[in-house]
Motif scaffolding. Structure first.
Motif, PDB file in Angstrom:
ATOM      1  N   ASP A 216       0.829  -1.201   0.000  1.00  0.00           N
ATOM      2  CA  ASP A 216       0.000   0.000   0.000  1.00  0.00           C
ATOM      3  C   ASP A 216       0.866   1.255   0.000  1.00  0.00           C
ATOM      4  O   ASP A 216       0.553   2.239  -0.680  1.00  0.00           O
ATOM      5  N   ALA A 217       1.937   1.241   0.778  1.00  0.00           N
ATOM      6  CA  ALA A 217       2.836   2.397   0.823  1.00  0.00           C
ATOM      7  C   ALA A 217       3.427   2.680  -0.563  1.00  0.00           C
ATOM      8  O   ALA A 217       3.464   3.826  -1.018  1.00  0.00           O
ATOM      9  N   ALA A 218       3.887   1.626  -1.235  1.00  0.00           N
ATOM     10  CA  ALA A 218       4.463   1.799  -2.572  1.00  0.00           C
ATOM     11  C   ALA A 218       3.424   2.315  -3.563  1.00  0.00           C
ATOM     12  O   ALA A 218       3.717   3.169  -4.408  1.00  0.00           O
ATOM     13  N   ALA A 219       2.192   1.806  -3.466  1.00  0.00           N
ATOM     14  CA  ALA A 219       1.121   2.285  -4.349  1.00  0.00           C
ATOM     15  C   ALA A 219       0.835   3.759  -4.093  1.00  0.00           C
ATOM     16  O   ALA A 219       0.525   4.516  -5.024  1.00  0.00           O
ATOM     17  N   GLY A 220       0.946   4.185  -2.835  1.00  0.00           N
ATOM     18  CA  GLY A 220       0.748   5.591  -2.515  1.00  0.00           C
ATOM     19  C   GLY A 220       1.841   6.474  -3.099  1.00  0.00           C
ATOM     20  O   GLY A 220       1.568   7.562  -3.623  1.00  0.00           O
TER      21      GLY A 220
END
Length: 318
Positions: A216-220
């Motif tokens: 999720d962090a990378a997608a953000g």
């Protein structure tokens, strides 16, 4: 097709971001000094093993790739290390960011995304928002990240057309976290004690944190890179779940997933003298402006951490 340099490419979030960029057809250069012990991700257009403070190498990588954007993730972010090795932390985090921005200036690059942290906010109980919550450095890591945000803001102000985006990342978890954070520590102790009721020796138990999976962090971070808004030139976004959990919650969830009943003992040697009680972020701005929010609950994120999908073992986003 974008042409993107990712610093800290071998890190937990960096390798996931690289995989996402490559899957959609972008050209990606990865720069990392490999100090975390993790290898470079596969498939890079250009792989550079170097210190981010080596400005000439950063500039050469930008020129060789003909990059149109930088995502700067390289940093020392293990807080005890930042406190015990203060000069090293500031050199990598502050001088390294200035190195990246100088290289961007020398090559005429106009888009930079940097990783900051929810740790930059002043301590309190309220939900933290980009527009209304004050910032205050209470440790060396937060000091370096607040400085990074100011560095990027100044860089954006010095020439027309520049765009800077800041990802204030809250606590990210995954199976390949190379740092001695809470969850890797808990799992290491559980491996050392195979009993059904293992004893875990931990430090501060009261602090509550906002956790999300590194996917999720990378997608953000990717959403920040793709932000279609040209204004403002400089902007800041929380990347978080909007839900907080205590250390006890975390251990309880891990125990349920493993079918075990761990008991916690406080170890004074592990306690931090200063540790904020709450760090709960408001993800509303990222959702309204970027269409990004976390996909997984803490239970799901921990399940993925304990038993990662086979496609995630090499750091690909699920």
């Amino acid at each position: 097709m974008r042409r993107v340099l990712v610093t800290g490419a071998a890190g937990m979030i960096g390798r996931r971001l690289v995989s996402a960029l490559l899957r959609r057809g972008d050209a990606v250069a990865g720069l990392d000094n490999l100090s975390s012990g993790m290898p470079m991700p596969l498939g890079l257009t250009l792989s550079v093993v170097a210190d981010v403070c080596d400005t000439a190498t950063v500039e050469a990588a930008l020129r060789d790739l003909r990059a149109d954007a930088i995502v700067h993730l390289a940093a020392v972010h293990h807080i005890p290390t930042c406190e015990t090795q203060r000069m090293h932390c500031l050199r990598v985090n502050v001088e390294g960011t200035e190195s990246v921005l100088h290289a961007a200036t020398q090559t005429g690059l106009q888009q930079v995304v940097i990783a900051s942290s929810g740790a930059v906010y002043a301590w309190g109980r309220e939900m933290l928002t980009e527009a209304d919550s004050p910032t205050e450095a209470r440790d060396n890591y937060a000091l370096s990240k607040l400085c990074n945000e100011s560095q990027l803001r100044l860089w954006c102000s010095r020439a027309q057309g520049r765009r800077g985006r800041v990802a204030r990342l809250f606590n990210s978890i995954a199976h390949d976290d190379p740092n001695a954070h809470l969850i890797p520590d808990v799992l290491a102790q559980l491996r050392a004690d195979p009993g059904t009721e293992p004893v875990l020796r931990l430090g501060n138990l009261q602090p509550r944190r906002d956790y999300m999976h590194a996917d999720d962090a990378a997608a953000g971070v990717l959403a920040l890179l793709d932000d279609p808004h040209l204004t403002p030139a400089f902007d800041v976004f929380n990347l978080c779940s909007g839900v907080e959990h205590s250390v006890g919650d975390l251990v309880s969830e891990i125990g349920k997933l493993l079918g075990r009943s761990p008991r916690i003992e406080v170890d004074p040697q592990r306690q931090r003298p200063n540790d904020r009680a709450h760090q709960l972020g408001d993800p509303g701005k990222a959702w309204s402006r970027l269409g990004w929010r976390t996909r997984w609950s803490l239970h799901q994120a921990l399940q993925m951490t304990l038993d990662p999908p086979s496609s995630d073992v090499d750091g690909r986003m699920g």
